[in-house]
Design an enzyme around this catalytic site. Structure first.
Site, short mmCIF file in Angstrom:
data_model
loop_
_atom_site.label_atom_id
_atom_site.label_comp_id
_atom_site.label_asym_id
_atom_site.label_seq_id
_atom_site.Cartn_x
_atom_site.Cartn_y
_atom_site.Cartn_z
N HIS A 55 0.84 10.73 -28.91
CA HIS A 55 -0.10 10.03 -28.70
C HIS A 55 -0.70 9.28 -29.78
O HIS A 55 -0.04 8.23 -29.35
CB HIS A 55 -0.73 9.92 -27.54
CG HIS A 55 -0.38 10.04 -26.24
ND1 HIS A 55 -1.14 10.59 -25.31
CD2 HIS A 55 0.62 10.12 -26.27
CE1 HIS A 55 -0.53 11.00 -24.55
NE2 HIS A 55 0.61 10.79 -24.90
N HIS A 61 0.80 16.50 -26.49
CA HIS A 61 0.37 14.70 -26.47
C HIS A 61 -0.91 14.57 -27.23
O HIS A 61 -0.90 13.37 -27.73
CB HIS A 61 0.26 15.08 -25.03
CG HIS A 61 1.64 15.06 -24.25
ND1 HIS A 61 2.29 16.09 -24.05
CD2 HIS A 61 2.22 13.99 -23.14
CE1 HIS A 61 3.57 15.81 -23.44
NE2 HIS A 61 3.70 15.04 -23.21
N GLU A 74 10.55 18.08 -24.36
CA GLU A 74 9.43 18.34 -23.43
C GLU A 74 10.57 19.75 -22.45
O GLU A 74 9.35 20.56 -21.79
CB GLU A 74 10.00 17.43 -22.47
CG GLU A 74 9.10 15.78 -22.62
CD GLU A 74 8.21 15.64 -23.03
OE1 GLU A 74 7.17 16.44 -22.73
OE2 GLU A 74 7.70 14.35 -22.50
N ARG A 123 -2.67 20.98 -15.31
CA ARG A 123 -1.10 20.38 -15.10
C ARG A 123 -1.91 19.33 -16.48
O ARG A 123 -1.24 19.73 -16.79
CB ARG A 123 -1.86 18.96 -13.67
CG ARG A 123 -0.54 17.79 -14.10
CD ARG A 123 -0.43 17.21 -13.06
NE ARG A 123 0.55 16.26 -13.25
CZ ARG A 123 1.28 15.28 -12.56
NH1 ARG A 123 0.97 15.87 -11.32
NH2 ARG A 123 2.41 14.52 -12.75
N LYS A 145 3.27 11.13 -11.33
CA LYS A 145 2.63 10.31 -12.21
C LYS A 145 2.94 8.78 -12.65
O LYS A 145 4.67 8.65 -12.87
CB LYS A 145 1.93 10.99 -13.53
CG LYS A 145 0.47 11.38 -13.48
CD LYS A 145 0.72 12.36 -14.46
CE LYS A 145 -0.28 12.91 -14.94
NZ LYS A 145 -0.70 13.83 -16.20
N ASN A 187 0.52 18.48 -21.13
CA ASN A 187 0.08 17.52 -22.18
C ASN A 187 0.03 18.30 -23.70
O ASN A 187 -0.05 17.80 -24.44
CB ASN A 187 -1.52 17.07 -22.20
CG ASN A 187 -1.90 15.99 -20.61
OD1 ASN A 187 -0.63 15.74 -20.67
ND2 ASN A 187 -2.86 16.36 -20.35
N LYS A 220 7.65 22.75 -13.90
CA LYS A 220 6.62 22.01 -14.04
C LYS A 220 6.49 21.75 -11.95
O LYS A 220 5.09 21.42 -11.74
CB LYS A 220 7.07 20.46 -13.84
CG LYS A 220 6.58 19.23 -13.55
CD LYS A 220 6.68 17.79 -14.49
CE LYS A 220 5.25 16.96 -14.08
NZ LYS A 220 5.69 15.56 -14.92
N GLU A 248 -4.58 16.77 -11.66
CA GLU A 248 -5.14 17.32 -13.24
C GLU A 248 -6.12 17.56 -13.60
O GLU A 248 -6.72 16.94 -13.81
CB GLU A 248 -4.62 16.12 -13.89
CG GLU A 248 -4.02 16.84 -15.45
CD GLU A 248 -3.72 15.41 -16.92
OE1 GLU A 248 -2.93 15.05 -16.67
OE2 GLU A 248 -4.36 15.58 -17.89
N ARG A 294 0.92 -1.17 0.30
CA ARG A 294 0.16 0.18 0.14
C ARG A 294 1.11 1.40 -0.08
O ARG A 294 -0.32 2.22 0.31
CB ARG A 294 -0.89 -0.36 1.19
CG ARG A 294 -2.33 -1.57 1.00
CD ARG A 294 -3.03 -1.17 2.16
NE ARG A 294 -4.11 -2.36 2.03
CZ ARG A 294 -3.79 -3.74 2.30
NH1 ARG A 294 -2.84 -3.10 3.36
NH2 ARG A 294 -4.64 -4.56 2.90
N HIS A 298 8.92 8.91 -27.78
CA HIS A 298 7.67 9.81 -27.37
C HIS A 298 7.98 11.10 -26.87
O HIS A 298 7.43 12.10 -27.58
CB HIS A 298 7.18 9.41 -25.82
CG HIS A 298 6.60 10.26 -25.26
ND1 HIS A 298 5.02 10.13 -25.41
CD2 HIS A 298 6.62 11.21 -24.18
CE1 HIS A 298 4.52 10.98 -24.27
NE2 HIS A 298 5.81 11.64 -23.34
#
Ligand code: NAD
Ligand code: GLY
Length: 363
Positions: A252, A248, A185, A241, A143, A245, A227, A237, A121, A266
């Site tokens: 993607h 993206h 990035e 946030r 993330k 993206n 960031k 997000e 956990r 990427h």
């Protein structure tokens, strides 16, 4: 030439250290966090370069490292590897009050972060990112994820690290193409929220990409600062946030259409996707054409793809790209969600972009 950036998240706040030679100091920085043996997860490319040195510096600080070496590559971000990693982590005896280290790029950081987030956990993790992409993006903000047959990063948790150590010296061994992909990035931060930083990059990208220590530390630290500020305002997000993206949704779709292969890394997808987001914004009458041209010119200057035709092999068809976008986790109520721009440094989220306009940009 050291920078220290705080990510302010109340009791889960942590520091990002950026600078050359940080791995050598990892022992002193990690020892106060370690209780018992510390699993150090890395990949088969990073291990021969940095693992022994890392284990030695921890040892010198009285911390016993337990190395776990996984296959390099995006394929490792999978349920199969997660299961293997969790078994190996349990075999080290790491406990709830213990600490796990991710030493590697975004693949190792995302997978290990997820394992640390769900094992018993939640066990503390320190991220030691070794790619430019991981130093400026994936190691910061909590993330974590693995990929499934349905798509990338669809299974994961938010699990903030206790500390991030970004040693800019290790970027010297990165293949040039990976360094450039990570740079996409970096330039994204300028494009989304800081025109001055974008101008600084226009003047200094060549130095940073040649691994000039001062330029690299500034580029990494400034990206992390941006960031950290965004994550502190919107950890999960639900608002600002989403600006991270930028590029993206297109990126993607392009990655999916090229089979997540080395036709398009990427970061390359993010670069090209951001150029397309600028063009879409111009088409929608939101952004001056000169800003889109200036952004594209910078990508070209550094050697990043800026047009769909820059991708080798068969050109991905607009319909294929649109169908990937519709499946993207950012698609809501049948409308396409895009991060658009009003100019360099002025990104915003739009929830209702017409498919026909997107098709024109892809055509
Ligand atoms: P990666 O981890 O696959 O690393 C790229 C390559 O460089 C690999 O072959 C790796 O073995 C090698 N490498 C790493 N460090 C090296 C070094 N110092 N010297 C020589 N070789 C080295 O890829 P990446 O680009 O770092 O990360 C991509 C992943 O990050 C993707 O899975 C993406 O989804 C994820 N990501 C996550 C977030 C997030 O917020 N969690 C953000 C952006 C990207
Ligand atoms: N890489 C996007 C984010 O961390 O939100």
């Amino acid at each position: 030439m050291r920078e220290r950036i705080s990510v302010s998240l109340g009791s889960r706040s942590y520091d990002i250290h950026v600078g050359p030679g940080l791995i050598v100091e990892a022992g002193a920085l990690l020892a106060p966090l370690a209780r018992g043996p510390v699993p150090v997860v890395t990949d088969s490319n990073v291990a021969p370069l940095y693992l022994q040195r890392f284990v030695d510096v921890l040892g010198a600080a009285g911390v016993e490292a337990k190395p776990i070496v996984l296959d390099a590559g995006e394929g490792t971000k999978s349920f199969r590897w997660l299961e293997m990693l969790v078994s190996e982590l349990l075999a080290t005896g790491v406990d709830r009050g213990g600490l796990i280290v991710a030493l590697g790029g975004g693949v190792i950081g995302d997978l290990t972060g997820f394992a640390a987030g769900v094992l018993k956990r939640g066990i503390d993790i320190v991220q030691v990112p070794t790619t430019l992409l991981a130093q400026v993006d994936s190691s910061v903000g909590g993330k974590t994820a693995i990929n499934t047959a349905e798509g990338k990063n669809l299974v994961g948790v938010f699990h903030q690290p206790r500390l991030v150590l970004a040693d800019t010296d290790v970027l010297a061994t990165l293949p040039e193409r990976e360094l450039l992909a990570g740079y996409a990035e970096v330039v994204k931060y300028g494009a989304l929220g800081d025109a001055d930083f974008f101008a600084w990059l226009e003047a200094n990208a060549a130095k940073a990409l040649a691994c000039d220590a001062e330029a690299l530390v500034h580029a990494v630290a400034h990206s992390c600062r941006m960031k950290a500020d965004i994550v502190a305002r919107d950890e999960r997000e639900s608002g600002v946030r989403a600006l991270l993206n930028l590029g993206h949704t297109f990126g993607h779709a392009l990655e999916a259409a090229t089979g997540y292969s080395d036709r398009l890394l990427h970061g390359e997808g993010v670069a090209l996707g951001t150029a397309l987001a600028f063009r879409l914004s111009v088409k929608l009458g939101l952004c001056p054409g000169e800003d889109a041209e200036r952004f594209t010119r910078h990508l070209r200057d550094v050697g990043l793809p800026a047009e769909i035709t820059d991708i080798t092999g068969k050109r991905p068809a607009p319909d294929v790209l649109l169908s990937h976008m519709a499946h993207d986790k950012k698609a809501k109520d049948g409308k396409l969600v895009f991060v658009l721009v009003r100019g360099i440094g002025q990104a915003f989220v739009s929830n209702d972009v017409e498919v026909a306009m997107v098709r024109e940009v892809l055509g």
